[in-house]
Design an enzyme around this catalytic site. Sequence first.
Site, PDB file in Angstrom:
ATOM      1  CB  ALA A  21      -0.797  -0.151   1.221  1.00 39.23           C
ATOM      2  CD  GLN A  42       1.589   6.297   5.168  1.00 31.85           C
ATOM      3  OE1 GLN A  42       2.808   5.688   5.775  1.00 31.85           O
ATOM      4  NE2 GLN A  42       2.198   7.836   4.407  1.00 31.85           N
ATOM      5  CB  SER A  43       3.253  -0.298   2.142  1.00 32.12           C
ATOM      6  OG  SER A  43       3.968  -1.720   2.568  1.00 32.12           O
ATOM      7  CG  ASN A  44       4.083  -0.107   8.361  1.00 31.30           C
ATOM      8  OD1 ASN A  44       4.401   0.922   8.727  1.00 31.30           O
ATOM      9  ND2 ASN A  44       3.478  -1.003   8.659  1.00 31.30           N
ATOM     10  CB  CYS A  82       6.628  -0.450   0.455  1.00 27.56           C
ATOM     11  SG  CYS A  82       6.237  -1.610  -0.718  1.00 27.56           S
TER      12      CYS A  82
END
Length: 334
Positions: free
Chosen positions: A77, A79-81, A83
């Site tokens: 996403a 706001q992916s942690n 990534c």
Amino acid sequence: MQLARLPRVRLAPLPTPLEEAPRLRHALGGGRGGPRVLVKRDDLTGLGMGGNKVRKLEFHLGDALAQGCDVLVTTGAIQSNHCRVTAAAACRAGLEAVLILRPGEPQDVQGNLLLDRVFGARIRIAPGPTSASVEAAVAEEMDALRREGRRPYLVPKGASTALGAAAYVEAYMEMLGQTTTMGAVVDAIVFCTGSGGTHAGLLAGAVLCQSGVEVVGISDGASRAELAPIVTSLINDVAETLDVAIRVAPEAVIVLEDYGGTYGVPTPECLDAIRLAARTEGLLLDPVYTGKAMAGLADLVRRGRWREDQTVVFWHTGGQPALFAHARALEGPE
Ligand SMILES: *Cc1c(COP(=O)(O)O)cnc(C)c1O
């Protein structure tokens, strides 16, 4: 078990702390007295602001380097942690990172998206939010990199693979060692489940140790019907990787759907849970995963699921950078 033979790059200072949370316990139990609450601090895994993806990436990065790869490609996403931590892991190993992000959330340069940029990752927003659209963009990127003579390594969504689950089998054993030292007997683990790798590892660990610990996944918004088979199939994969004989029926996978709401959108109960943990223990949760897991724990304690002489481990999986992307929802004084 063949864990020690897997290629690995150490990224996290382990073991992470396992902390008593007496004021939170008191608040959750209300007048009735709830179970003892211990918090497993996997938000303190260090690299790039930490979280559960750091443990999982130790084995993926090891695999990537063993294969001679020079760029990590992954997806998540906005706001992916996952990534954000992949971008940090690439930096640690001198690799590049390409992130294919799924549109749908606000794209303010804040929280994880901001940190992705600070880590110098190449960011591409997929043309659409469907998995087909994201997968097509990932395949295109992998091809383009190969055509340029690069050696890309694809880290699947959430690093939820046999390698990611293996990291959480180890984490389970780490926690068991800590509770044994403390003289505590764990009855249940409560955590947020999303792409299933953490869940698969913890459940496989519990089954392997025959500990009878209840492994309670609180969904981040995904449905039980979707997640349970993913978790069982990851358990089969990790059993093969570690060369151990375990099998778990989909019916035995606990995924509670009542606390997730829509993925990425904090529910009112999640916001309350964030304030509660902060104000009782100085403990920061996040608005997408751990706040929802704590809302679930609060409700389960309220419903009397555990006795006062029982012990529940709340597994803190990290995610705090997203707090800043949800400032509006949290700014109120409630
Ligand atoms: C990714 C993530 C989870 C979910 O873990 P999975 O292994 O993907 O199920 C939970 N909490 C946080 C903070 C995460 O970033």
